[in-house]
Write a protein that holds these residues in place. Structure first.
Motif, mmCIF file in Angstrom:
data_model
loop_
_atom_site.group_PDB
_atom_site.id
_atom_site.type_symbol
_atom_site.label_atom_id
_atom_site.label_comp_id
_atom_site.label_asym_id
_atom_site.label_seq_id
_atom_site.Cartn_x
_atom_site.Cartn_y
_atom_site.Cartn_z
ATOM 1 N N SER A 29 73.437 61.718 61.005
ATOM 2 C CA SER A 29 72.683 62.358 59.925
ATOM 3 C C SER A 29 71.765 61.376 59.209
ATOM 4 N N THR A 30 72.042 60.081 59.329
ATOM 5 C CA THR A 30 71.194 59.077 58.688
ATOM 6 C C THR A 30 69.779 59.063 59.256
ATOM 7 N N GLN A 31 69.553 59.709 60.395
ATOM 8 C CA GLN A 31 68.193 59.758 60.933
ATOM 9 C C GLN A 31 67.252 60.518 60.001
ATOM 10 N N TRP A 157 63.802 59.090 76.855
ATOM 11 C CA TRP A 157 63.243 59.743 75.677
ATOM 12 C C TRP A 157 62.270 58.858 74.902
ATOM 13 N N ASN A 158 62.181 57.593 75.286
ATOM 14 C CA ASN A 158 61.228 56.672 74.656
ATOM 15 C C ASN A 158 60.277 56.142 75.725
ATOM 16 N N SER A 235 52.036 70.864 66.499
ATOM 17 C CA SER A 235 52.214 69.650 67.284
ATOM 18 C C SER A 235 52.002 68.421 66.422
ATOM 19 N N VAL A 236 52.636 67.347 66.839
ATOM 20 C CA VAL A 236 52.566 66.067 66.144
ATOM 21 C C VAL A 236 52.138 65.011 67.164
ATOM 22 N N THR A 237 51.309 64.080 66.733
ATOM 23 C CA THR A 237 50.881 63.002 67.632
ATOM 24 C C THR A 237 52.021 61.991 67.742
ATOM 25 N N THR A 245 60.128 58.059 64.866
ATOM 26 C CA THR A 245 58.985 57.166 65.034
ATOM 27 C C THR A 245 57.812 57.516 64.130
ATOM 28 N N HIS A 246 57.692 58.799 63.773
ATOM 29 C CA HIS A 246 56.594 59.273 62.926
ATOM 30 C C HIS A 246 57.143 60.185 61.820
ATOM 31 N N PRO A 247 58.075 59.682 61.009
ATOM 32 C CA PRO A 247 58.736 60.546 60.024
ATOM 33 C C PRO A 247 57.787 61.158 59.002
ATOM 34 N N ALA A 248 56.749 60.441 58.594
ATOM 35 C CA ALA A 248 55.842 60.998 57.585
ATOM 36 C C ALA A 248 55.148 62.251 58.101
ATOM 37 N N ASP A 249 54.625 62.186 59.334
ATOM 38 C CA ASP A 249 53.927 63.341 59.910
ATOM 39 C C ASP A 249 54.875 64.515 60.128
#
Length: 263
Positions: A29-31, A157-158, A235-237, A245-249
């Motif tokens: 859950s810390t993710q 996945w990466n 969609s997210v880039t 990797t892109h939490p803000a978006d």
């Protein structure tokens, strides 16, 4: 923060709209730490460590492990909290598949759902390219040592070499979870529900997807989009691990959707 049982973490004021956060495999859950900081001002947050991750108990019965076995702890938490409002769900990857399972089975009142690349592989035809690709990854994780299994999963996945570039401490934590990751694959591939069943997910649903994702995840999103009746897609880039990797978006889209839903 408080807990009602190991691995069920509570944040915020209980009179606010409740939301359950469900993480991906090989995580906890810390993710959702960054999302929590913004969400707690408007919501009562129930952040769940799924079985075998974080502070949650391990799986007791590993034979024929299915998504259904993730639900009782979540249901128990909702019942013990005596929530007065319908619950919103947010899930990523494996957690997204669990969120869809909850939305379909409706063990409690669910308002809206946000999923980032739910890996509900069981909705794919057995001979489809996406299914064949993920079956190859799943098979590669059986009969090999835990470190090699973890490398296969993480790099898929990466990117190739991602696991080996991680600090040794992080590698060790991931390797310790390899058995549960294999069980997650079993649950995702062998879930008895099929694509047509998901037409019963009638909540307003936001499906987020990375532009640079794997074929298997893209195929699941395309399949679900044909049957979910109240779906919005964005969609997210980013790739499959966009929430990390892109939490803000990603979080901007989650927050906007959750806060704009009428209740």
């Amino acid at each position: 923060m408080s807990e009602i049982e190991p691995g069920i973490h509570l944040y915020g004021e209980q009179q606010n709209p409740p939301v359950i956060l469900l993480h991906s495999s090989q995580s906890a859950s810390t993710q959702w730490r960054a999302l929590l900081k913004d969400l707690v001002s408007s919501h009562f947050v129930i952040a769940v460590d799924l079985l075998g991750y974080g502070q949650a108990p391990k799986v007791e019965f590993t034979a024929n492990f299915r998504l259904e076995q993730e639900l009782p702890r979540i249901l128990s938490a909702v019942e013990s909290l005596q929530l007065k409002q319908p619950v919103q769900l947010v899930g990523h990857s494996y957690g997204g598949a669990v969120a869809l399972k909850l939305a379909l089975e409706k063990p409690f009142e669910i308002a809206d759902v946000v999923v980032y690349e739910p890996v509900a592989f069981h909705v794919l035809p057995d001979d489809s390219p996406g299914m064949l690709e993920i079956q190859e990854i799943s098979q590669a994780m059986h009969g090999r040592d835990a470190k090699e299994c973890t490398r296969t999963f993480v790099d898929y996945w990466n990117d190739a070499g991602y696991f080996d570039a991680l600090p040794e401490r992080i590698q060790q934590l991931m390797v310790a979870q390899a058995d549960k990751v294999a069980l997650d694959f079993d649950a995702l591939l062998n879930e008895p529900r099929r694509l047509a069943d998901y037409s019963g997910v009638d909540q307003n649903l936001l499906l987020l997807q990375g532009d640079h994702t794997r074929r298997s995840a893209k195929a699941v999103a395309e399949a679900l989009s044909t049957v979910l009746p109240n779906i919005t897609r964005e969609s997210v880039t980013a790739g499959h691990m966009g929430p990390l990797t892109h939490p803000a978006d990603v979080n901007q889209r989650i927050l906007r959707f959750l806060r704009n839903q009428p209740h």
